[in-house]
Design an enzyme around this catalytic site. Sequence first.
Site, PDB file in Angstrom:
ATOM      1  N   CYS A 152       0.803  -1.234   0.000  1.00 32.65           N
ATOM      2  CA  CYS A 152       0.000   0.000   0.000  1.00 32.65           C
ATOM      3  C   CYS A 152       0.832   1.279   0.000  1.00 32.65           C
ATOM      4  O   CYS A 152       0.761   2.058  -0.947  1.00 32.65           O
ATOM      5  CB  CYS A 152      -0.943  -0.015   1.192  1.00 32.65           C
ATOM      6  SG  CYS A 152      -1.940  -1.511   1.225  1.00 32.65           S
TER       7      CYS A 152
HETATM    8  C1  UGA Z   1      -1.649   0.447   5.425  1.00 36.00           C
HETATM    9  C2  UGA Z   1      -2.532   1.385   6.265  1.00 36.00           C
HETATM   10  O1  UGA Z   1      -2.110   1.361   7.633  1.00 36.00           O
HETATM   11  C3  UGA Z   1      -4.005   0.950   6.184  1.00 36.00           C
HETATM   12  O2  UGA Z   1      -4.803   1.881   6.901  1.00 36.00           O
HETATM   13  C4  UGA Z   1      -4.427   0.920   4.712  1.00 36.00           C
HETATM   14  O3  UGA Z   1      -5.764   0.463   4.567  1.00 36.00           O
HETATM   15  C5  UGA Z   1      -3.521  -0.021   3.945  1.00 36.00           C
HETATM   16  O4  UGA Z   1      -2.151   0.435   4.079  1.00 36.00           O
HETATM   17  C6  UGA Z   1      -3.957  -0.023   2.496  1.00 36.00           C
HETATM   18  O5  UGA Z   1      -3.837   1.008   1.837  1.00 36.00           O
HETATM   19  O6  UGA Z   1      -4.533  -1.022   2.046  1.00 36.00           O
HETATM   20  P1  UGA Z   1      -0.516  -1.967   5.788  1.00 36.00           P
HETATM   21  O7  UGA Z   1       0.229  -1.703   4.523  1.00 36.00           O
HETATM   22  O8  UGA Z   1      -1.170  -3.281   5.993  1.00 36.00           O
HETATM   23  O9  UGA Z   1      -1.685  -0.866   5.987  1.00 36.00           O
HETATM   24  O10 UGA Z   1       0.568  -1.788   6.928  1.00 36.00           O
HETATM   25  P2  UGA Z   1       0.864  -0.832   8.177  1.00 36.00           P
HETATM   26  O11 UGA Z   1       0.592  -1.565   9.419  1.00 36.00           O
HETATM   27  O12 UGA Z   1       0.272   0.496   7.997  1.00 36.00           O
HETATM   28  O13 UGA Z   1       2.463  -0.721   8.028  1.00 36.00           O
HETATM   29  C7  UGA Z   1       3.046  -0.175   6.848  1.00 36.00           C
HETATM   30  C8  UGA Z   1       4.555  -0.192   6.955  1.00 36.00           C
HETATM   31  O14 UGA Z   1       5.011   0.826   7.831  1.00 36.00           O
HETATM   32  C9  UGA Z   1       5.158  -1.499   7.452  1.00 36.00           C
HETATM   33  O15 UGA Z   1       6.257  -1.830   6.622  1.00 36.00           O
HETATM   34  C10 UGA Z   1       5.638  -1.174   8.856  1.00 36.00           C
HETATM   35  O16 UGA Z   1       6.739  -1.946   9.246  1.00 36.00           O
HETATM   36  C11 UGA Z   1       6.004   0.306   8.718  1.00 36.00           C
HETATM   37  N1  UGA Z   1       5.944   1.042   9.985  1.00 36.00           N
HETATM   38  C12 UGA Z   1       4.758   1.250  10.596  1.00 36.00           C
HETATM   39  C13 UGA Z   1       7.118   1.528  10.540  1.00 36.00           C
HETATM   40  O17 UGA Z   1       8.218   1.353   9.987  1.00 36.00           O
HETATM   41  N2  UGA Z   1       7.057   2.223  11.718  1.00 36.00           N
HETATM   42  C14 UGA Z   1       5.877   2.452  12.332  1.00 36.00           C
HETATM   43  O18 UGA Z   1       5.904   3.111  13.406  1.00 36.00           O
HETATM   44  C15 UGA Z   1       4.706   1.954  11.775  1.00 36.00           C
END
Ligand code: UGA
Length: 434
Positions: free
Chosen positions: A272
């Site tokens: 995403c």
């Molecule tokens: C993300 C959004 O959070 C959802 O709300 C959205 O619906 C989705 O994309 C989408 O567009 O379908 P997702 O990709 O499943 O969801 O993952 P997240 O939990 O948001 O994490 C994204 C990335 O950010 C991961 O690689 C995670 O490791 C990284 N991250 C997250 C960090 O490096 N630090 C943080 O503090 C949080």
Amino acid sequence: MQLSVIGSGYVGTTIAACFADLGHQVVNVDIDEDIVATINAGEPPIHEEGLPELVAEHAGENGTGRLEATTDYDAILDTDATFLCLPTPQHDDGRIDLSIMEAGAEQLGETLSTKDDWHTVIVKSTVVPGSTEDVITPAIEAASGKQAGETFGVGMNPEFLREGTAVHDFLDPDKVVLGADDDRALEDMHGVFDPLVDRTDAPVVETNTRTAEMIKYANNGFLAAKVSLINDIGNICKEFDIDAYEVADAIGLDDRIGEQFLRSGLGWGGSCFPKDTNAIIHAATEAGYEPPMLQATVEVNDLQPQRFLSLLDDHVDVADKRVAVLGLAFKPGTDDVRNSRAIPVIDGLHDRGADVVAYDPVATENMQQHFPELAYASSAAEALDGAHAALVVTDWDEFATLDEEFDTMENPVIVDGRRIVEPREGITYEGLTW
Ligand code: UGA
């Protein structure tokens, strides 16, 4: 209500099962016969917490019968509303590729050409502003021979589901965004979401389709930027020998900042954030504004794996040496490796001539498609045995419990990209931003 969901990926399968759980009658339409057979056997085609229980409860022989799957588009004719949950990948240059959505809309239009009663089409996939109005609706109109607003209407309802917690995120949403340019479509969308809104008191945002599309990009862009900003700050902290997590804990106490998404490290991956930031940067640039903040968001994210590897270089020359990579999934709780930070990390190790051995509790099979020649271990202990360095890429809980496993390393250098390993005497521990 009678609902149809076109597409059985992460989003389509999850919402189909959740809507069935809310009491709707749902049919999931997909061209893949194996996926359809799996759902009809009462099993989910994807790895997602809570989904096996829901699919077993509502599909298959022993289910409530509220969830079915089929390859036959005509099943849509017996439903009141159809969610379009098809993939919106990117072209090589980062622009959104709407061809799958357009083909799905055409097929839906052909199906609707024989339906005289009202039908509401709801775009769920993430599409750049204007796509519903300028591409999807015209495709349905052309294929059905009908005008939007006459016997069918179109709405846009972006999803905010995270992989790994999608069921929870659906059933307990922070908000429900209903975008429509048509009153009847909006009314149907309310009908679809009323059981959820009544149960959870989730705020409902009513808007037009263009704004609904933008809300999704703004949401993901903001979160991606938040992570890149804390990574930028984290890199500064590291230079000054300051713990970025201590700084993040303090600034997170400010309500205007908030404590979530302040974990600095290797950055974001998945299907995403990378795709969506690129898509909106391209769409905005084509529209006349090149967004520097979002460009920097991507730039910082691309920098983190390079900084990570340069920290390794400070300790070991890895040429011809065994190096363990712990974690391949783009985040814990999923087997998804799309845009995982493990990919540039492994590429960088190969550039350095390292002998890489990788381990992930669930994502090995998916990464094998990307790096078929790589050595994969069946446990972290096996990967660490004899290694000259270990790189921690994904914050799986099990890595927090590693201890004597490090003693089998040839040279116990741990470079942690996610702050999950506990530093201790006897190992050389280097954190990415702490
Ligand atoms: C993300 C959004 O959070 C959802 O709300 C959205 O619906 C989705 O994309 C989408 O567009 O379908 P997702 O990709 O499943 O969801 O993952 P997240 O939990 O948001 O994490 C994204 C990335 O950010 C991961 O690689 C995670 O490791 C990284 N991250 C997250 C960090 O490096 N630090 C943080 O503090 C949080």
